[in-house]
Motif scaffolding. Structure first.
Motif, PDB file in Angstrom:
ATOM      1  N   ILE A 142      45.451  35.149  42.287  1.00 30.38           N
ATOM      2  CA  ILE A 142      46.764  35.791  42.463  1.00 30.38           C
ATOM      3  C   ILE A 142      46.578  37.315  42.513  1.00 30.38           C
ATOM      4  N   ALA A 143      45.769  37.839  41.598  1.00 34.69           N
ATOM      5  CA  ALA A 143      45.504  39.284  41.554  1.00 34.69           C
ATOM      6  C   ALA A 143      44.918  39.761  42.879  1.00 34.69           C
ATOM      7  N   SER A 144      43.955  39.006  43.386  1.00 31.31           N
ATOM      8  CA  SER A 144      43.300  39.363  44.645  1.00 31.31           C
ATOM      9  C   SER A 144      44.293  39.334  45.816  1.00 31.31           C
TER      10      SER A 144
ATOM     11  N   THR B 256      45.888  43.993  39.346  1.00 33.78           N
ATOM     12  CA  THR B 256      44.861  43.591  38.383  1.00 33.78           C
ATOM     13  C   THR B 256      45.226  42.260  37.726  1.00 33.78           C
ATOM     14  N   THR B 257      44.224  41.596  37.154  1.00 30.45           N
ATOM     15  CA  THR B 257      44.493  40.330  36.450  1.00 30.45           C
ATOM     16  C   THR B 257      45.411  40.576  35.250  1.00 30.45           C
TER      17      THR B 257
ATOM     18  N   TYR C  10      53.070  39.627  34.385  1.00 30.74           N
ATOM     19  CA  TYR C  10      54.116  38.954  35.176  1.00 30.74           C
ATOM     20  C   TYR C  10      54.380  37.550  34.630  1.00 30.74           C
ATOM     21  N   ILE C  11      53.290  36.820  34.359  1.00 26.89           N
ATOM     22  CA  ILE C  11      53.425  35.436  33.878  1.00 26.89           C
ATOM     23  C   ILE C  11      54.160  35.411  32.540  1.00 26.89           C
ATOM     24  N   SER C  12      53.813  36.326  31.666  1.00 24.40           N
ATOM     25  CA  SER C  12      54.471  36.409  30.360  1.00 24.40           C
ATOM     26  C   SER C  12      55.982  36.647  30.512  1.00 24.40           C
TER      27      SER C  12
END
Length: 199
Positions: A158-160, A165-166, A172-174
């Motif tokens: 997803i970062a790529s 950045t990861t 975002y997920i949090s």
């Protein structure tokens, strides 16, 4: 006489509904289906006025059948245990005349059938409140991240793809889990789908 086809995969409930409606002087159950495919065949065979349909059935779901018979003259009442706004929105698009929950009082069903035959639409009030009372809380970027998670992408991928950045992906997920009030990615995807928010 109002001619009715009932589609319900729980045999005992199917029998009970048919018996209940056959007691009404102005109604006749002309067909009983245990799945969506049978329902379609019976609708084409008997050309009923109303089809009462469960959603989750083997083969075709009640919503699949409703979409297929839209405009054929048979009114559809969805009778389900699932008070999900995503299902409700899909049912509205399919033009169903009623969407009731199985925990409604049994006498309401016959009254609802008569109302639908008179041209009215009958929807469970809790669904209407939920469908029109909640909007997607996620930003476009958060929806994009969740969509990539749903496609099976990991944090690094997803970062790529998004050139971030990861650590930013994890942030975002949090935020997504927090906004959707869920504890993991799978629940987030499920909640988002149920609400009908994936475009």
């Amino acid at each position: 006489m109002i001619r009715i086809v009932i589609a319900e995969d729980q045999r005992m409930l199917l029998g009970a509904l048919a018996s209940l409606l056959d007691l009404e002087e102005d109604m006749q159950v002309v067909g009983r289906a245990g799945n969506g495919e049978e329902a379609l065949s019976l609708i084409h065979l008997h050309k009923p006025d109303v089809c009462i349909m469960d959603i989750e059935m083997p083969g075709k779901s009640g919503l699949d059948v409703a979409e297929e018979i839209k405009g054929c003259g048979c009114k559809v009442i969805i009778l389900t245990t699932f008070a999900r706004s995503g299902y409700f929105e899909r049912a509205l698009k399919a033009g169903v005349s009623g969407y009731m929950l199985k925990d409604s009082p049994s006498e309401e069903l016959a009254d609802s059938i008569r109302s639908v035959m008179a041209g009215r639409r009958i929807y469970a009030p809790e669904l209407v409140d939920e469908a029109y009372g909640t909007d997607n809380p996620l930003t476009d970027r958060e929806v994009e991240v969740l969509g990539l998670i749903a496609d099976g992408k990991n944090t690094k991928e997803i970062a790529s793809k998004l050139y971030i950045t990861t650590g930013t992906v994890r942030n975002y997920i949090s935020v997504i889990l927090d906004k959707l009030n869920v504890s993991n990615r799978i629940e987030a995807i499920t909640r988002f789908k149920e609400k009908g928010w994936f475009k």
